[in-house]
Write a protein that holds these residues in place. Sequence first.
Motif, short mmCIF file in Angstrom:
data_model
loop_
_atom_site.label_atom_id
_atom_site.label_comp_id
_atom_site.label_asym_id
_atom_site.label_seq_id
_atom_site.Cartn_x
_atom_site.Cartn_y
_atom_site.Cartn_z
N ASP A 71 0.84 -1.19 0.00
CA ASP A 71 0.00 0.00 0.00
C ASP A 71 0.88 1.24 0.00
N GLU A 72 0.23 2.38 0.00
CA GLU A 72 0.92 3.66 0.10
C GLU A 72 0.43 4.37 1.36
N GLY A 73 0.51 3.64 2.46
CA GLY A 73 0.01 4.15 3.73
C GLY A 73 1.06 4.82 4.60
N GLY A 74 2.22 5.11 4.06
CA GLY A 74 3.22 5.85 4.82
C GLY A 74 4.26 5.00 5.51
N GLY A 75 4.04 3.70 5.63
CA GLY A 75 5.04 2.82 6.23
C GLY A 75 5.11 2.88 7.74
N ILE A 76 6.07 2.17 8.27
CA ILE A 76 6.30 2.10 9.72
C ILE A 76 7.57 2.88 10.02
N SER A 77 7.50 3.77 10.97
CA SER A 77 8.69 4.55 11.31
C SER A 77 9.76 3.64 11.90
#
Length: 156
Positions: free
Chosen positions: A140-146
């Motif tokens: 997805d393009e949900g911003g990822g995990i920091s």
Amino acid sequence: FADDERIHTFLDAFYMSRIGIRVMIGQYLALRQTENTPDMVGLICEKASPADLTSAAVEDAKFMCEREYGAAPEVSTHGRLDLTFEYIPSHVHYILVELLKNSMRATMEYHGEDCEDLPCIRVVIADGPNNEDIVIKVSDEGGGISRSNMSRIWSY
């Protein structure tokens, strides 16, 4: 940290035991049923289709996302849509719903509920040599995990 490791070890063993017991009981009960379902041996489907399981999981996850956010990103499925394998379909369905829910939530929160052009979530189904391994990848393009949260992704 030592306490966290002991808790994780205990919970891993507890959940593995619970799953094993549920499978044994479920298999026994399913084999005792009088109605026969094609391709099923108890709980095990001899021709489980990852594409069909993905479609069902997408519908369930979309329903939950739309209920929570009023919209849901589209999901496209690619790859080996013709594959089948022997497995317990309810287990794959549960895992896929959880992955898709997480993906949809991340996409909705990253792009905002008011976004009119949400990016599509991609599901790719692939297999290994001789169909020994099947991989279902959700991207997805949900911003990822920091990076600061990476150490916690497998924790309870």
